[in-house]
Design an enzyme around this catalytic site. Structure first.
Site, PDB file in Angstrom:
ATOM      1  N   TYR A 105      24.834  36.639  36.865  1.00  0.00           N
ATOM      2  CA  TYR A 105      25.139  36.663  35.359  1.00  0.00           C
ATOM      3  C   TYR A 105      25.157  38.170  35.097  1.00  0.00           C
ATOM      4  O   TYR A 105      24.062  38.599  34.926  1.00  0.00           O
ATOM      5  CB  TYR A 105      23.923  35.816  34.726  1.00  0.00           C
ATOM      6  CG  TYR A 105      23.810  35.813  33.315  1.00  0.00           C
ATOM      7  CD1 TYR A 105      25.436  35.629  32.703  1.00  0.00           C
ATOM      8  CD2 TYR A 105      22.909  35.759  32.475  1.00  0.00           C
ATOM      9  CE1 TYR A 105      25.417  35.477  31.498  1.00  0.00           C
ATOM     10  CE2 TYR A 105      23.172  35.847  31.171  1.00  0.00           C
ATOM     11  CZ  TYR A 105      24.280  35.688  30.555  1.00  0.00           C
ATOM     12  OH  TYR A 105      24.495  35.612  29.115  1.00  0.00           O
ATOM     13  N   ASP A 144      29.022  34.208  35.898  1.00  0.00           N
ATOM     14  CA  ASP A 144      29.596  34.513  34.828  1.00  0.00           C
ATOM     15  C   ASP A 144      29.718  36.333  34.695  1.00  0.00           C
ATOM     16  O   ASP A 144      28.709  36.717  34.693  1.00  0.00           O
ATOM     17  CB  ASP A 144      28.833  34.152  33.565  1.00  0.00           C
ATOM     18  CG  ASP A 144      29.161  34.695  32.274  1.00  0.00           C
ATOM     19  OD1 ASP A 144      30.324  35.486  32.199  1.00  0.00           O
ATOM     20  OD2 ASP A 144      28.548  34.342  31.151  1.00  0.00           O
ATOM     21  N   HIS A 242      30.681  27.149  28.099  1.00  0.00           N
ATOM     22  CA  HIS A 242      31.513  27.461  29.548  1.00  0.00           C
ATOM     23  C   HIS A 242      31.526  26.288  30.113  1.00  0.00           C
ATOM     24  O   HIS A 242      30.873  25.072  29.807  1.00  0.00           O
ATOM     25  CB  HIS A 242      30.390  28.418  30.497  1.00  0.00           C
ATOM     26  CG  HIS A 242      30.115  29.658  29.865  1.00  0.00           C
ATOM     27  ND1 HIS A 242      30.785  30.952  30.440  1.00  0.00           N
ATOM     28  CD2 HIS A 242      29.442  30.256  28.872  1.00  0.00           C
ATOM     29  CE1 HIS A 242      30.303  32.129  29.814  1.00  0.00           C
ATOM     30  NE2 HIS A 242      29.389  31.633  28.806  1.00  0.00           N
TER      31      HIS A 242
END
Length: 249
Positions: A105, A144, A242
């Site tokens: 992340y 991400d 998302h």
């Protein structure tokens, strides 16, 4: 094997929006989460077929990653070995026989780009970490990455040029990573797919009109790319701002 990555923007919130049903329906062999915003045990998850690996931020209710895998890894590591980067639970690495699997992340540069300088440090250190792994065996990286790499990866490129996630600096770091020996699986297999996004603002009507960004990725060592059979975006799956992305190898 089916591998999935999903920024759930708070797992406990996503549990109230159909996460369990989506998880079971997708039925991945490896299922990675980002922005869990919790510690293991703070929610009831009964995934008996999976081993669980969690890396939570020191700050409560912030960031965090998790991996659920049906296949037991040889080893598991948390963070990248640099203290200033390893306090937010952003990286989990699982070592398998034929590859390393990394769930990340990436830090957001935030409004007014207040964290852009730190983001640049992170990018350099994280790339070095990946290259060290890649020297031993191929790497599968998912998560991400908080950057829309090319104009095709964002709906409104011109108006977002200097915004977090689409600055020249962030995009250049992504290019540098790819040029270091990695392939963007989705863009390699779908070079001309427009309107293929994985994140949408939560403002009313934005997702329905598909005004989005593609900031969630599976990158693989270039020599591993021939083993990737499919790369896809599950934009029909809700439960977060998302949607899940994935590959089949």
């Amino acid at each position: 094997m089916k591998m999935i990555s999903w920024n759930v923007n708070g797992l406990r919130a996503s549990l109230k929006k159909g996460f369990i049903e989506a998880f079971k329906q997708i039925d991945a062999d490896i299922f990675c989460l980002q922005e869990t915003k919790m510690e293991q045990g703070q929610a009831e998850l009964d995934f008996t077929d999976y081993l669980e690996y969690w890396n939570s931020a020191q700050r409560k209710g912030y960031a965090g990653t998790a991996v659920f895998t049906k296949k037991e890894p040889l080893n598991a590591a948390f963070g990248i070995g640099i203290e200033r980067h390893d306090q937010e639970g952003r990286v989990i690495t699982l070592e398998f026989e034929d590859y390393y699997f990394v769930n990340v992340y990436t830090p957001n540069s935030q409004r007014e780009l207040v964290r852009l300088d730190y983001r640049m440090e992170w990018e350099n250190d994280f790339r070095s970490y990946l290259l060290a792994l890649d020297a031993n065996k191929p790497v599968i990286l998912c998560g991400d990455l908080n950057v829309a790499h090319q104009e095709i990866d964002i709906k409104n490129a011109k108006s977002n040029r200097k915004n977090a996630g689409f600055t020249d600096q962030e995009r250049e770091k992504m290019t540098l990573l790819l040029n270091s020996g990695f392939s963007d699986t989705f863009r390699t297999m779908h070079p001309d797919d427009h309107d293929a996004y994985s994140w949408w603002s939560q403002m009313p009507g934005v997702r329905e009109r598909n005004i989005g960004w593609r900031i969630d990725y599976f990158l693989v060592s270039r020599r591993f790319m021939p083993q990737v059979k499919e790369a896809f975006i599950l934009s029909e799956v809700y439960g977060s701002d998302h949607c899940p992305v994935g590959i089949i190898v």
